[in-house]
Design an enzyme around this catalytic site. Structure first.
Site, PDB file in Angstrom:
ATOM      1  N   ASP A 136     -14.274   1.984  -5.620  1.00 57.54           N
ATOM      2  CA  ASP A 136     -13.182   1.640  -4.706  1.00 57.54           C
ATOM      3  C   ASP A 136     -13.328   0.213  -4.176  1.00 57.54           C
ATOM      4  O   ASP A 136     -14.409  -0.406  -4.268  1.00 57.54           O
ATOM      5  CB  ASP A 136     -13.217   2.656  -3.541  1.00 57.54           C
ATOM      6  CG  ASP A 136     -11.846   2.892  -2.936  1.00 57.54           C
ATOM      7  OD1 ASP A 136     -10.933   2.096  -3.173  1.00 57.54           O
ATOM      8  OD2 ASP A 136     -11.706   3.888  -2.188  1.00 57.54           O
ATOM      9  N   ASP A 138     -15.939  12.155  -2.551  1.00 57.73           N
ATOM     10  CA  ASP A 138     -15.365  10.856  -2.181  1.00 57.73           C
ATOM     11  C   ASP A 138     -16.164  10.233  -1.031  1.00 57.73           C
ATOM     12  O   ASP A 138     -17.332  10.590  -0.781  1.00 57.73           O
ATOM     13  CB  ASP A 138     -13.868  11.046  -1.837  1.00 57.73           C
ATOM     14  CG  ASP A 138     -13.034   9.815  -2.143  1.00 57.73           C
ATOM     15  OD1 ASP A 138     -13.050   8.874  -1.338  1.00 57.73           O
ATOM     16  OD2 ASP A 138     -12.363   9.786  -3.197  1.00 57.73           O
ATOM     17  N   ASN A 197     -11.520  -1.651  -0.719  1.00 60.04           N
ATOM     18  CA  ASN A 197     -10.514  -1.297   0.281  1.00 60.04           C
ATOM     19  C   ASN A 197     -10.053  -2.385   1.228  1.00 60.04           C
ATOM     20  O   ASN A 197      -9.706  -2.097   2.373  1.00 60.04           O
ATOM     21  CB  ASN A 197     -11.027  -0.108   1.094  1.00 60.04           C
ATOM     22  CG  ASN A 197     -10.816   1.175   0.330  1.00 60.04           C
ATOM     23  OD1 ASN A 197      -9.716   1.444  -0.125  1.00 60.04           O
ATOM     24  ND2 ASN A 197     -11.867   1.947   0.150  1.00 60.04           N
ATOM     25  N   ASP A 231      -2.549   5.559  -3.281  1.00 60.88           N
ATOM     26  CA  ASP A 231      -2.972   6.508  -2.247  1.00 60.88           C
ATOM     27  C   ASP A 231      -1.827   7.429  -1.858  1.00 60.88           C
ATOM     28  O   ASP A 231      -2.027   8.379  -1.105  1.00 60.88           O
ATOM     29  CB  ASP A 231      -3.450   5.756  -0.996  1.00 60.88           C
ATOM     30  CG  ASP A 231      -4.927   5.422  -1.098  1.00 60.88           C
ATOM     31  OD1 ASP A 231      -5.587   5.921  -2.027  1.00 60.88           O
ATOM     32  OD2 ASP A 231      -5.416   4.653  -0.249  1.00 60.88           O
ATOM     33  N   TRP A 253       0.855  -1.185   0.000  1.00 61.03           N
ATOM     34  CA  TRP A 253       0.000   0.000   0.000  1.00 61.03           C
ATOM     35  C   TRP A 253       0.899   1.246   0.000  1.00 61.03           C
ATOM     36  O   TRP A 253       1.884   1.303   0.738  1.00 61.03           O
ATOM     37  CB  TRP A 253      -0.934  -0.010   1.233  1.00 61.03           C
ATOM     38  CG  TRP A 253      -1.743   1.238   1.301  1.00 61.03           C
ATOM     39  CD1 TRP A 253      -2.865   1.505   0.582  1.00 61.03           C
ATOM     40  CD2 TRP A 253      -1.476   2.391   2.099  1.00 61.03           C
ATOM     41  NE1 TRP A 253      -3.309   2.769   0.876  1.00 61.03           N
ATOM     42  CE2 TRP A 253      -2.477   3.341   1.805  1.00 61.03           C
ATOM     43  CE3 TRP A 253      -0.478   2.731   3.018  1.00 61.03           C
ATOM     44  CZ2 TRP A 253      -2.528   4.597   2.411  1.00 61.03           C
ATOM     45  CZ3 TRP A 253      -0.514   3.979   3.612  1.00 61.03           C
ATOM     46  CH2 TRP A 253      -1.540   4.890   3.312  1.00 61.03           C
ATOM     47  N   CYS A 257     -10.291   1.862  -8.281  1.00 59.33           N
ATOM     48  CA  CYS A 257      -9.451   2.191  -7.136  1.00 59.33           C
ATOM     49  C   CYS A 257      -9.468   0.994  -6.204  1.00 59.33           C
ATOM     50  O   CYS A 257     -10.466   0.279  -6.122  1.00 59.33           O
ATOM     51  CB  CYS A 257     -10.042   3.424  -6.450  1.00 59.33           C
ATOM     52  SG  CYS A 257      -9.114   3.941  -4.998  1.00 59.33           S
TER      53      CYS A 257
HETATM   54  C1  DGJ Z   1      -9.084   4.552  -0.625  1.00 63.25           C
HETATM   55  C2  DGJ Z   1      -8.840   5.406  -1.823  1.00 63.25           C
HETATM   56  O1  DGJ Z   1      -7.677   5.028  -2.453  1.00 63.25           O
HETATM   57  C3  DGJ Z   1      -8.838   6.872  -1.402  1.00 63.25           C
HETATM   58  O2  DGJ Z   1      -8.533   7.673  -2.502  1.00 63.25           O
HETATM   59  C4  DGJ Z   1     -10.171   7.203  -0.835  1.00 63.25           C
HETATM   60  O3  DGJ Z   1     -11.156   7.100  -1.815  1.00 63.25           O
HETATM   61  C5  DGJ Z   1     -10.480   6.272   0.342  1.00 63.25           C
HETATM   62  N1  DGJ Z   1     -10.350   4.899  -0.029  1.00 63.25           N
HETATM   63  C6  DGJ Z   1     -11.858   6.523   0.861  1.00 63.25           C
HETATM   64  O4  DGJ Z   1     -12.204   5.637   1.829  1.00 63.25           O
END
Ligand code: DGJ
Length: 730
Positions: free
Chosen positions: A480, A368, A482, A550, A201, A528
């Site tokens: 996104d 966002d 995550n 990021d 990351w 993303c």
């Molecule tokens: C991870 C993304 O890479 C960021 O740019 C942002 O959108 C965050 N998530 C939001 O939780």
């Protein structure tokens, strides 16, 4: 014809403008690799190149009874477990009688124009059948009733060959597929370096180059996504290969889930290279009559170093992987509120950020994370995709109207594949998450992953995305994802199918993306995954751009974008100017350097522009005008990596338009050196004998001066940048 079969010599010949790939039919039974490299026009006979006599400890061949071959040294085009080849096979399956042996024999071939689609999977495409030929070879194991269809497409328009494999079960029983590689090549020697993109990351896709060792080495992902850690790309380069000279073979997988890519060097120094879905925790039940399609690999050989390889990949990715309206058009310069506000915003703040941005020329306002449910931090509300009225009293449609009334476009963030335990969605459907039945699942960033192998879950995602995108003037979506996928299991599938879940998840995601994107062709999608955690060719088939990392620090981005460019063109890399000190690194760089780095990608801002000084605001205004002028060149030109940040204290990239009329040079100093003489930088790709005028100074240079003597840059300060434009003199 890009593909032909020489029936007399039993050789299949695949050719692109500058490369040849040959394999032959040995004993009329099995396929042996012969050659991949510089274009060869002379003919070969399979007998002339295959001498696999007996070596100590080699077995009598079951494939050709009565004859002895050292099968462990034979360059099989699609090796299986099932004979005396003891290297890593491309195919491994379990049959109902307990056997795991597969013995494929040649059963036929056909050559067609164009390129077929791969069922359920992203793949490179053609727009006209004249762009390529496709060869389909059937290998069959009569005993087990399994066929492997090897698919090869050779492009006429660039030096790319694609490969994939489809397996069919003609038998009456269930077969369990354990390993199906999309590609295998047994290279004749091991005099190579293995080049790959590793990271984590905020430090994605750094380049590493290591010599091949004897035995097995490779990279993979078991994270359910292609991942930040290893990218589904690698290259084999000769020891002397540089950016501009030497042999290199590049491989990229058009897939976004668990993958494996590696090399197995045997005692005779034959290098077996392979790439495909990771066989770790993978098993696919293929019932009678069913087919399994493995993803596609794109391959490129360059005799002229890494840059040529990348240019070929870039051409293909730009025009024959990326699709849709935004493939060929300019894209809006955006502002994203994430690093400006994080979760702490309301309508007023967003409108103010948009207003300040609009005044400076920004075209698209992206809202966002944090606009839905009660999401004031990252521990709740994923899945509750309705606006938080405390922050947005007029909802998304009210906010979007305010933005569009200002003459800007509006974009919105979603994380559709996830659910927070603290959400209405999870309370209603706790069984919708990926988990091994009866075992608790791990949380990641306080969230679970929705089980996209389930149709009801996919319908739900398509449903709420359709509703949201129809209810407001949304021109852009940031999609996104995550967290890594752990404990991939499904409550819907029976126990034999639990190891299918990771791949079924990807198939489900691709189906969802295809449906949504064809429903909303005018929406620009940016992928993303905590930055660039799923930056791969599979995703680029759906989103024409991806948030690269990021890490928005200008210096870190030099490394990340440089490494990313090995396979992916700048047109796919989201890149923003953010505030200083930088939020990830604490580093302060000038707004000029930050913008110059971001201009080598899909340009945007991610800070509160209202907080900038008057001088900085003026710079932003000029940056946007400048970017608009160079956008088409940067994103469509041939890119040259001139100076590597991994090997030096500088970084330089050059972009030469296809007609060689315009040349852009980006030069950066990372750490300055005191009292230092200027560095010289030689340009590449210019037209021989032409003159080029440097736009800022009006100085005219002969192309051979620029290419051989070069231009000078002073590098005495930290974090400097200079961008030069040259125009060919008419
Ligand atoms: C991870 C993304 O890479 C960021 O740019 C942002 O959108 C965050 N998530 C939001 O939780």
């Amino acid at each position: 014809m890009a593909i032909s079969f020489d029936a007399e010599h039993k050789v299949f010949n695949l050719s692109t403008p500058n490369t040849t790939y040959l394999f032959g039919l040995f004993k009329n039974k099995f396929l042996l690799h012969i050659y991949y490299g510089k274009k060869v026009t002379g003919s070969f006979d399979i007998k002339d190149v295959c001498d696999y006599g007996v070596r100590g400890f080699s077995a009598e061949s079951v494939l050709t009874p009565g004859e002895e071959y050292s099968e462990n040294d034979m360059p099989f085009e699609f090796p299986t477990y099932g004979n005396a080849d003891m290297r890593i096979p491309a195919f491994h399956a379990k049959y109902e009688d307990g056997s795991t042996l597969t013995r494929f024999m040649f059963a036929g071939y056909k050559i067609t124009k164009g390129k077929p689609k791969l069922k359920g999977l992203p793949a490179a495409y053609v727009e006209d059948d004249s762009e390529s030929d496709t060869l389909e070879i059937e290998l069959k194991d009569e005993e087990t009733g399994i066929s492997a269809f090897l698919l090869y497409t050779a492009y006429n328009t660039c030096d790319i060959i694609t490969r994939s494999v489809r397996i069919k079960n003609h038998s009456q029983s269930n077969v369990k597929l354990d390993r199906v590689m999309s590609m295998n090549i047994d290279f004749h020697d091991n005099n190579f370096d293995f080049v790959h993109l590793h990271g984590g990351w905020a430090k994605e896709r750094h380049i590493e180059r290591v010599p091949l060792m004897r035995g097995f080495m490779g990279v993979d992902s078991k994270r359910g996504a292609s991942s930040h850690v290893h990218n589904p790309f690698f290259a084999l380069a000769r020891k002397n290969t540089t950016e501009s000279s030497g042999d290199v073979y590049g491989f990229g997988l058009v897939y976004s889930g668990n993958f494996v890519a590696g090399v197995d060097v045997n005692p005779e120094d034959i290098s077996r290279v392979f790439m495909g879905i990771n066989d770790f925790n993978f098993e696919w039940n293929l019932r009678a009559g069913e087919e399994f399609q493995a993803p596609e690999v794109i391959m490129c050989y360059s005799a002229d170093g890494f840059t040529k390889m990348s240019q070929n990949f870039h051409r293909l990715v730009r025009k024959r992987i990326c699709r849709g309206k935004f493939r060929d058009t300019t894209r809006p310069v955006l502002i994203n509120n994430w690093e400006a506000t994080y979760f702490d915003f309301n309508e007023e703040k967003i409108v103010a950020i948009a207003k300040a941005a609009k005044e400076l020329g920004v075209e698209l306002m992206v809202l966002d994370d944090g606009w839905f449910g009660k999401r004031n931090n990252d521990d709740c509300s994923l899945g509750d995709w309705y606006p938080d009225k405390n922050k947005l009293p007029n909802g998304i449609s009210g906010l979007a109207k305010k933005i569009t009334d200002m003459g800007m476009q509006f974009g919105l963030w979603f994380e559709p594949e996830m659910v927070s335990p603290d959400s209405d969605l999870y309370r209603a459907h706790p069984d919708w998450i990926l988990a091994t039945p009866s075992k608790p699942a791990s949380l990641g960033r306080h969230q679970y992953i929705l089980d996209l192998s389930r149709k009801d879950v996919r319908d739900y995602i398509v449903g709420f995305m359709t509703e949201n995108l129809s209810a407001a003037p949304i021109s852009y979506v940031k999609w996104d994802m995550n967290r890594s996928i752990t404990e991939a299991g499904s409550a819907m599938l029976d126990k034999e199918r639990q190891q299918e879940v990771s791949h079924r998840y990807m198939l489900g995601l691709y189906e969802v993306l295809e449906t949504i994107m064809s429903r909303f062709p005018d929406v620009l999608f940016e992928g993303c995954s905590g930055g660039g955690g799923r930056f791969d060719l599979g995703m680029l088939y759906y989103y024409p751009q991806f948030w690269t990392s990021d890490d928005t620090d200008a210096v870190e981005r030099m490394y990340i974008q440089y490494g990313t460019s090995m396979l992916y063109p700048t047109s796919t890399m989201g890149a923003h100017v953010s505030a200083v000190p930088n939020h990830q690194m604490g580093r302060t760089t000038s707004i000029d350097v930050r913008a110059d780095v971001a201009m080598m990608g899909r340009f945007g801002y991610e800070l509160d522009l209202a907080k900038l000084s008057a001088e900085e605001k003026e710079k932003v205004r000029e940056q946007i005008i400048r970017y608009k002028k160079i956008e088409q060149i940067v994103h469509n030109a041939d890119m040259y990596r001139l100076v590597s940040p991994f090997d030096s204290n500088n970084m330089a990239m050059e972009f030469v338009s296809e007609d060689k009329e315009t040349v852009l040079v980006f030069y950066f100093t990372i750490l300055g050196k005191p009292n230092r003489r200027p560095e010289r930088l030689c340009l590449e790709g210019l037209e021989n004998g032409a003159k080029y005028e440097e736009s800022e100074t009006g100085r005219v240079f002969d192309s051979d001066v620029l290419s051989n003597i070069g231009i000078q840059f002073v590098c005495d300060h930290d974090f400097q940048s200079r961008v030069m434009t040259f125009k060919k003199v008419k």
